[in-house]
Scaffold this motif. Structure first.
Motif, mmCIF file in Angstrom:
data_model
loop_
_atom_site.group_PDB
_atom_site.id
_atom_site.type_symbol
_atom_site.label_atom_id
_atom_site.label_comp_id
_atom_site.label_asym_id
_atom_site.label_seq_id
_atom_site.Cartn_x
_atom_site.Cartn_y
_atom_site.Cartn_z
ATOM 1 N N PHE A 1 0.825 -1.205 0.000
ATOM 2 C CA PHE A 1 0.000 0.000 0.000
ATOM 3 C C PHE A 1 0.857 1.251 0.000
ATOM 4 C CE2 PHE A 1 0.576 -0.959 4.513
ATOM 5 C CZ PHE A 1 0.966 0.274 5.012
ATOM 6 N N CYS A 2 0.234 2.377 -0.349
ATOM 7 C CA CYS A 2 0.948 3.654 -0.396
ATOM 8 C C CYS A 2 1.017 4.241 1.011
ATOM 9 C CB CYS A 2 0.206 4.602 -1.330
ATOM 10 S SG CYS A 2 0.882 6.260 -1.332
ATOM 11 N N ARG A 3 2.218 4.626 1.438
ATOM 12 C CA ARG A 3 2.327 5.132 2.815
ATOM 13 C C ARG A 3 1.783 6.553 2.925
ATOM 14 N NH1 ARG A 3 8.689 6.855 3.024
ATOM 15 N NH2 ARG A 3 8.524 7.840 1.019
ATOM 16 N N LYS A 4 1.635 7.213 1.778
ATOM 17 C CA LYS A 4 1.151 8.587 1.835
ATOM 18 C C LYS A 4 -0.376 8.659 1.838
ATOM 19 C CE LYS A 4 2.147 13.048 -0.196
ATOM 20 N NZ LYS A 4 2.573 13.677 -1.442
ATOM 21 N N CYS A 5 -1.005 7.969 0.896
ATOM 22 C CA CYS A 5 -2.461 8.085 0.811
ATOM 23 C C CYS A 5 -3.167 6.806 1.254
ATOM 24 C CB CYS A 5 -2.884 8.500 -0.590
ATOM 25 S SG CYS A 5 -2.625 7.240 -1.840
ATOM 26 N N SER A 6 -2.411 5.822 1.711
ATOM 27 C CA SER A 6 -2.979 4.576 2.265
ATOM 28 C C SER A 6 -3.799 3.747 1.277
ATOM 29 C CB SER A 6 -3.842 4.856 3.493
ATOM 30 O OG SER A 6 -3.050 5.301 4.538
ATOM 31 N N ILE A 7 -3.609 3.954 0.005
ATOM 32 C CA ILE A 7 -4.360 3.138 -0.944
ATOM 33 C C ILE A 7 -3.624 1.817 -1.159
ATOM 34 C CG2 ILE A 7 -3.318 3.856 -3.178
ATOM 35 C CD1 ILE A 7 -6.265 4.249 -4.129
ATOM 36 N N LEU A 8 -4.383 0.750 -1.269
ATOM 37 C CA LEU A 8 -3.754 -0.538 -1.546
ATOM 38 C C LEU A 8 -3.367 -0.561 -3.015
ATOM 39 C CD1 LEU A 8 -5.932 -3.307 0.144
ATOM 40 C CD2 LEU A 8 -3.637 -2.648 0.762
ATOM 41 N N LYS B 1 5.400 3.833 -8.367
ATOM 42 C CA LYS B 1 4.749 5.133 -8.234
ATOM 43 C C LYS B 1 3.258 4.935 -8.011
ATOM 44 C CE LYS B 1 4.223 9.543 -10.502
ATOM 45 N NZ LYS B 1 4.347 10.292 -11.720
ATOM 46 N N CYS B 2 2.744 5.637 -7.010
ATOM 47 C CA CYS B 2 1.314 5.592 -6.729
ATOM 48 C C CYS B 2 0.618 6.552 -7.684
ATOM 49 C CB CYS B 2 1.078 6.010 -5.282
ATOM 50 S SG CYS B 2 -0.644 6.247 -4.872
ATOM 51 N N LEU B 3 -0.320 6.035 -8.446
ATOM 52 C CA LEU B 3 -0.997 6.899 -9.421
ATOM 53 C C LEU B 3 -2.111 7.710 -8.766
ATOM 54 C CD1 LEU B 3 -1.178 4.547 -12.513
ATOM 55 C CD2 LEU B 3 0.524 6.289 -11.992
ATOM 56 N N ASN B 4 -2.372 7.425 -7.523
ATOM 57 C CA ASN B 4 -3.398 8.181 -6.814
ATOM 58 C C ASN B 4 -2.841 9.492 -6.264
ATOM 59 O OD1 ASN B 4 -6.127 8.336 -5.636
ATOM 60 N ND2 ASN B 4 -5.052 8.117 -3.694
ATOM 61 N N CYS B 5 -1.640 9.440 -5.672
ATOM 62 C CA CYS B 5 -1.094 10.660 -5.069
ATOM 63 C C CYS B 5 0.293 11.023 -5.604
ATOM 64 C CB CYS B 5 -1.046 10.528 -3.559
ATOM 65 S SG CYS B 5 0.222 9.404 -2.970
ATOM 66 N N GLY B 6 0.906 10.143 -6.364
ATOM 67 C CA GLY B 6 2.206 10.472 -6.949
ATOM 68 C C GLY B 6 3.410 10.079 -6.110
ATOM 69 N N GLU B 7 3.161 9.521 -4.953
ATOM 70 C CA GLU B 7 4.249 9.104 -4.070
ATOM 71 C C GLU B 7 5.067 7.973 -4.715
ATOM 72 O OE1 GLU B 7 5.198 10.252 -1.219
ATOM 73 O OE2 GLU B 7 6.240 8.658 -0.174
ATOM 74 N N ILE B 8 6.383 8.071 -4.584
ATOM 75 C CA ILE B 8 7.229 7.016 -5.130
ATOM 76 C C ILE B 8 7.796 6.185 -3.990
ATOM 77 C CG2 ILE B 8 9.394 6.544 -6.343
ATOM 78 C CD1 ILE B 8 8.698 9.028 -8.080
#
Ligand SMILES: [Zn+2]
Length: 103
Positions: free
Chosen positions: A64-71, A91-98
């Motif tokens: 999961f993304c540690r920034k936006c918590s999306i799986l 790269k998380c396509l929801n918030c852009g976090e790498i």
């Protein structure tokens, strides 16, 4: 007077672990139909793990993304080229976090 112990009793840790597992399962199940709810579940599970000092298993942590918590599922993340040979970058396509993951 007894001093308050830092570590929580085992039975509490056991319940906390169970709740984390349940929350991640719910998050997985609800991801497509209820993405917002799914993220809430992940957030809750992370809060519990912090409060009880429980480490999340590697596979879970990477999922999961540690920034936006999306799986992460195929549609919401993307592997990007990493210059480092033993590091995978997602790269998380929801918030852009790498996120960097050791291979
Ligand atoms: Zn994200």
């Amino acid at each position: 007077m007894q001093r308050k112990k830092f570590k929580k009793p085992d039975w509490q840790l056991e319940i906390a672990r169970e709740r984390i597992e349940i929350l991640f399962n719910l998050a997985k199940k609800g991801l497509e139909k209820h993405p917002k709810r799914s993220r809430r579940y992940v957030e809750l599970a992370r809060k519990i793990s912090l409060r009880y000092n429980i480490r999340l298993p590697k596979e879970v942590k990477r999922g999961f993304c540690r920034k936006c918590s999306i799986l992460y599922i195929r549609e919401n993340c993307e592997e990007i080229d990493s210059k480092l040979p033993n590091i995978k970058m997602i790269k998380c396509l929801n918030c852009g976090e790498i996120k960097k993951i050791p291979k």
